[in-house]
Design a protein around this motif. Sequence first.
Motif, PDB file in Angstrom:
ATOM      1  N   LYS A  69      -3.744  -3.294  -0.404  1.00  0.00           N
ATOM      2  CA  LYS A  69      -4.723  -2.260  -0.049  1.00  0.00           C
ATOM      3  C   LYS A  69      -5.913  -2.885  -0.484  1.00  0.00           C
ATOM      4  CE  LYS A  69      -6.956   2.202  -0.779  1.00  0.00           C
ATOM      5  NZ  LYS A  69      -7.537   2.750  -1.254  1.00  0.00           N
ATOM      6  N   THR A  70      -6.757  -3.620  -1.192  1.00  0.00           N
ATOM      7  CA  THR A  70      -7.977  -4.230  -1.655  1.00  0.00           C
ATOM      8  C   THR A  70      -8.534  -5.496  -0.519  1.00  0.00           C
ATOM      9  OG1 THR A  70      -7.942  -3.762  -3.748  1.00  0.00           O
ATOM     10  CG2 THR A  70     -10.377  -4.408  -3.096  1.00  0.00           C
TER      11      THR A  70
ATOM     12  N   GLN B 134      -0.663  -6.019   5.691  1.00  0.00           N
ATOM     13  CA  GLN B 134      -0.066  -4.455   6.546  1.00  0.00           C
ATOM     14  C   GLN B 134       1.120  -4.679   5.450  1.00  0.00           C
ATOM     15  OE1 GLN B 134      -1.277  -3.928  10.270  1.00  0.00           O
ATOM     16  NE2 GLN B 134      -2.209  -2.317  10.035  1.00  0.00           N
TER      17      GLN B 134
ATOM     18  N   THR C  87      -5.579  -6.125  -4.787  1.00  0.00           N
ATOM     19  CA  THR C  87      -3.792  -5.179  -4.823  1.00  0.00           C
ATOM     20  C   THR C  87      -3.309  -5.604  -2.872  1.00  0.00           C
ATOM     21  OG1 THR C  87      -5.411  -3.506  -3.922  1.00  0.00           O
ATOM     22  CG2 THR C  87      -4.418  -3.317  -6.135  1.00  0.00           C
TER      23      THR C  87
ATOM     24  N   ARG D 217      -6.153  -5.822   2.471  1.00  0.00           N
ATOM     25  CA  ARG D 217      -6.272  -5.312   3.775  1.00  0.00           C
ATOM     26  C   ARG D 217      -8.041  -4.606   3.849  1.00  0.00           C
ATOM     27  NH1 ARG D 217      -4.786  -5.699   8.989  1.00  0.00           N
ATOM     28  NH2 ARG D 217      -5.037  -4.288  10.150  1.00  0.00           N
ATOM     29  N   LEU D 218      -8.874  -4.272   3.449  1.00  0.00           N
ATOM     30  CA  LEU D 218     -10.076  -2.976   3.037  1.00  0.00           C
ATOM     31  C   LEU D 218     -10.596  -4.682   3.449  1.00  0.00           C
ATOM     32  CD1 LEU D 218     -10.452  -0.604   1.094  1.00  0.00           C
ATOM     33  CD2 LEU D 218     -10.055  -0.534   3.484  1.00  0.00           C
TER      34      LEU D 218
END
Length: 320
Positions: A291-292, A320, A289, A294-295
Motif C-alpha cells: 500500500k505504501t 498493485q 507494505t 503504491r502511494l
Amino acid sequence: MRSQLESVINELKRLKQEGVEGIYISDSTISDLKSVVAASDGVASDESIPAAVAIKPVEPEPIRKSKPKGESLEDLVKSGPIEAAKAKAQLALNQYGKPLTTIPTEVPVVQLPDGDKQVQWDALREQVINDPVCLEHLNPGAQVVFGVGSLDADIFFCGEAPGGDEEKQGEPFFGKAGDLLAKIITAMGLSREQVYIGNIMNWRPEMPTSVGNRPPTSEEMAYCLPYLRAQIELVQPKVIVALGMTAVTGLLGPDPKRRMGAIRGQFFEFDETPLLVTYHPSYLLRYATMKTKRLVWEDMLLVMDKVGLAISEKQRGFFQ
Ligand code: URA
C-alpha cells in the motif's frame, strides 16, 4: 539510560515528521518503560501508559552555544541541584565531547559569479563546503553535504539531512534510503545522474549520543535554506519532490496542523516551482507494505506526468 531514552524520543520525533500518527507498544514494553522511568525518577510510577501511544509534537530543545557568564557548572552546583541539572543541560556535549552549539540568526548570503550554470554551481558548492557554520557542526571525519545531479534536471528531489553514510561520503542519499531512492528513480525510467538530489540541511544534525538521527531544528533549517534555494534557482526544475515532512517544513515553512497523510500526492509551490509531497524513502523502508509503495508510486506517476515523461502501461501498474 538517559541517552537511550533520548534516542527513543528522537526516533518518535522522526516517525512523526514522516507522517506516522500512532504506534503500537506492547504491554511488556510498557512495563519495561515504566520500570526505567521509576528507576530514573527514584520513585515508583503508577501512571498507566495507553497501549496505543499517539506521537505528540515535541519542541526541539534549545541548544546553547556557550555557558552564560557567571553560570559555570561549578557555580550552579553550589547553588542547588535544580540549577546544577539546568547547567548540565546547557553544557550538553555531543557523543564526541563537542559542545552542542547554537546557529546564527543571520543566514548566509549567496553571491554567484557571472558565468554558466556549471561555473555558478561550482562557486556555490565551494561556498557551502567552506561555510564556517556548516564546518563547525560537523562530526569528526564528516563532510559538508551538497546537492548532486544534473544542473538541467526536470526533477529536484529534496530530502531532510545527511545521515551517517552521507556525512562520510559528502553526498546526499548515499546509504539505504539512497539505494531505495535510486530504485524509484530507475522505475521512473531515469538515472540518478538525470535528476538533482539535495537536502534541507548541509550537515548531519548533531546528537548528544552516537545512536540515530534527529530532525533538524527550525534554526538549522533556516540557516541552510538559502543554499537550497540557490540550487533550485540554478537548476530551475519543473518539479520539486519534497521527501518527507521535514523537507515540506523546510521548504514551505512550519504548520503544526499539516499531516503527511493529508498532503502527500498534492502539489504546492516553492518560489513558483510546483512542489509535490511524498513519503521519505526511510519511511518506505520502515513500512514496506504494497500500500505504501503504491502511494509513493502514484506520487511519482504524477511527477512523471507533470514533467512530460512517457508512462508505459507496465509502469502505471507497478505495486498493485
Ligand atoms: N535522508 C535524507 O533525507 N537525506 C539524505 O541525504 C540521506 C538520508
